[in-house]
Design a protein around this motif. Structure first.
Motif, PDB file in Angstrom:
ATOM      1  N   GLU A   1      -4.813   9.427   1.052  1.00  0.00           N
ATOM      2  CA  GLU A   1      -5.314   8.966  -0.415  1.00  0.00           C
ATOM      3  C   GLU A   1      -4.468   7.546  -0.501  1.00  0.00           C
ATOM      4  O   GLU A   1      -3.207   7.325  -0.085  1.00  0.00           O
ATOM      5  CB  GLU A   1      -4.849   9.563  -1.339  1.00  0.00           C
ATOM      6  CG  GLU A   1      -5.372   8.910  -2.759  1.00  0.00           C
ATOM      7  CD  GLU A   1      -5.082  10.005  -3.932  1.00  0.00           C
ATOM      8  OE1 GLU A   1      -5.342   9.698  -5.059  1.00  0.00           O
ATOM      9  OE2 GLU A   1      -4.912  11.371  -3.739  1.00  0.00           O
ATOM     10  N   SER A   2      -5.041   6.333  -0.412  1.00  0.00           N
ATOM     11  CA  SER A   2      -4.526   5.082  -0.718  1.00  0.00           C
ATOM     12  C   SER A   2      -4.597   4.302  -1.976  1.00  0.00           C
ATOM     13  O   SER A   2      -5.545   4.630  -2.576  1.00  0.00           O
ATOM     14  CB  SER A   2      -5.231   4.096   0.597  1.00  0.00           C
ATOM     15  OG  SER A   2      -4.782   2.900   0.282  1.00  0.00           O
ATOM     16  N   SER A   3      -3.444   3.782  -2.480  1.00  0.00           N
ATOM     17  CA  SER A   3      -3.416   3.105  -3.345  1.00  0.00           C
ATOM     18  C   SER A   3      -2.718   1.718  -3.243  1.00  0.00           C
ATOM     19  O   SER A   3      -1.678   1.712  -2.472  1.00  0.00           O
ATOM     20  CB  SER A   3      -2.549   3.705  -4.823  1.00  0.00           C
ATOM     21  OG  SER A   3      -1.166   4.140  -4.301  1.00  0.00           O
ATOM     22  N   SER A   4      -3.461   0.550  -3.599  1.00  0.00           N
ATOM     23  CA  SER A   4      -3.133  -0.714  -3.002  1.00  0.00           C
ATOM     24  C   SER A   4      -2.858  -1.504  -4.228  1.00  0.00           C
ATOM     25  O   SER A   4      -3.689  -1.774  -5.310  1.00  0.00           O
ATOM     26  CB  SER A   4      -4.164  -1.071  -1.881  1.00  0.00           C
ATOM     27  OG  SER A   4      -3.900  -2.515  -1.435  1.00  0.00           O
ATOM     28  N   THR A   5      -2.162  -2.741  -3.884  1.00  0.00           N
ATOM     29  CA  THR A   5      -1.995  -3.870  -4.639  1.00  0.00           C
ATOM     30  C   THR A   5      -2.996  -4.855  -4.641  1.00  0.00           C
ATOM     31  O   THR A   5      -3.500  -5.626  -5.558  1.00  0.00           O
ATOM     32  CB  THR A   5      -0.841  -4.545  -4.488  1.00  0.00           C
ATOM     33  OG1 THR A   5      -0.757  -5.023  -3.201  1.00  0.00           O
ATOM     34  CG2 THR A   5       0.385  -3.779  -4.707  1.00  0.00           C
ATOM     35  N   GLU A  48       0.930  -1.196  -0.075  1.00  0.00           N
ATOM     36  CA  GLU A  48      -0.049   0.319  -0.146  1.00  0.00           C
ATOM     37  C   GLU A  48       0.995   1.050   0.163  1.00  0.00           C
ATOM     38  O   GLU A  48       1.692   1.230   0.778  1.00  0.00           O
ATOM     39  CB  GLU A  48      -0.879  -0.010   1.269  1.00  0.00           C
ATOM     40  CG  GLU A  48      -1.757   1.080   1.607  1.00  0.00           C
ATOM     41  CD  GLU A  48      -2.697   1.139   2.661  1.00  0.00           C
ATOM     42  OE1 GLU A  48      -3.732   1.581   2.564  1.00  0.00           O
ATOM     43  OE2 GLU A  48      -2.369   0.621   3.688  1.00  0.00           O
ATOM     44  N   ASP A  54      -8.092   0.665  -3.163  1.00  0.00           N
ATOM     45  CA  ASP A  54      -7.970   2.230  -3.566  1.00  0.00           C
ATOM     46  C   ASP A  54      -9.096   2.920  -2.745  1.00  0.00           C
ATOM     47  O   ASP A  54     -10.116   2.644  -2.850  1.00  0.00           O
ATOM     48  CB  ASP A  54      -7.758   2.569  -4.870  1.00  0.00           C
ATOM     49  CG  ASP A  54      -6.516   2.019  -5.534  1.00  0.00           C
ATOM     50  OD1 ASP A  54      -5.724   1.171  -4.779  1.00  0.00           O
ATOM     51  OD2 ASP A  54      -6.328   2.195  -6.749  1.00  0.00           O
TER      52      ASP A  54
END
Length: 220
Positions: A190-194, A170, A199
């Motif tokens: 703001e989160s971006s995740s695998t 993340e 997200d």
């Protein structure tokens, strides 16, 4: 002789980087409120909205209390629904396929404090990785490592506020810092995740510090 000089210089450079990393972390803690005030923080209630995908938007409340109690609640059609948390013994998360909350035996609760509060006593090694931009802002890049766990933090070179955190699965971006009592906290995360559908953008309108929660707050 040249090898000895090289090793001495290498050791000196490593200690210099380590010291620089420590100074940056110490500066962040100092300018965001000070170590004493962070340690006096025993609970927080975060309120705002979470945006999932393009259109899905829900009111959200996040309850957190030392040492690792947590509960996340979202409102759907006016009804509050707990979707994740840790009650001190068991971890819970919503199983959307079954549309119910279930126990996750492998749930690992996060510490109430972030990693760089007392990082040395927690067994982390810190390394300075130079400067890098987050958007248009130059940041100090610091790596904290413990066993196989490795996180990278980006601190604004001017304010020393944390702007970005990169974990294994993340990446978190922090913005819109405001004062909550004596502490500076981000009101936009703001989160971006695998992970699939991991997200989100969370925009907070209120943070209450050291709020006394009812005894059943973290029950599921």
């Amino acid at each position: 002789m040249k090898k000895i000089i090289y090793l001495v210089l290498l050791t000196f450079a490593a200690s210099l980087y380590s010291q620089t990393a420590k100074e940056i972390i110490d500066k962040n803690i100092e300018l965001s409120g000070g170590l004493t005030n962070w340690k006096l923080l025993n609970s927080v209630l975060l309120q705002g909205k979470v945006i999932l995908g393009v259109k899905d938007e829900y009111p959200i409340k996040i309850y957190q209390q030392r040492p690792n109690l947590t509960k996340t609640v979202i409102s759907i059609s006016g009804k509050e629904t707990a979707i994740e948390g840790f009650d001190g013994t068991k971890g819970y998360a919503m199983n959307y396929a079954a549309n119910k909350l279930q126990v996750y035996p492998e749930y690992v609760p996060e510490s109430f404090d972030n990693d760089f509060i007392d990082w040395e006593n927690k067994g982390f090694d810190a390394r300075y990785l130079g400067k890098e931009k987050v958007g248009e802002i130059y940041c100090h890049k610091v790596e904290l490592t413990k066993n196989v766990n490795k996180n990278i933090y980006y601190f604004d070179v001017k304010s020393y506020m944390l702007l970005k955190e990169v974990k294994k699965d993340e990446t978190l971006v922090y913005a819109d810092y405001k004062k909550v009592g004596n502490l500076s906290m981000p009101f936009r995360i703001e989160s971006s995740s695998t992970k699939k559908d991991g997200d989100f953008v969370m925009i907070l309108n209120r943070i209450d510090a050291n709020k006394v929660f009812p005894a059943n707050t973290f029950k599921f």
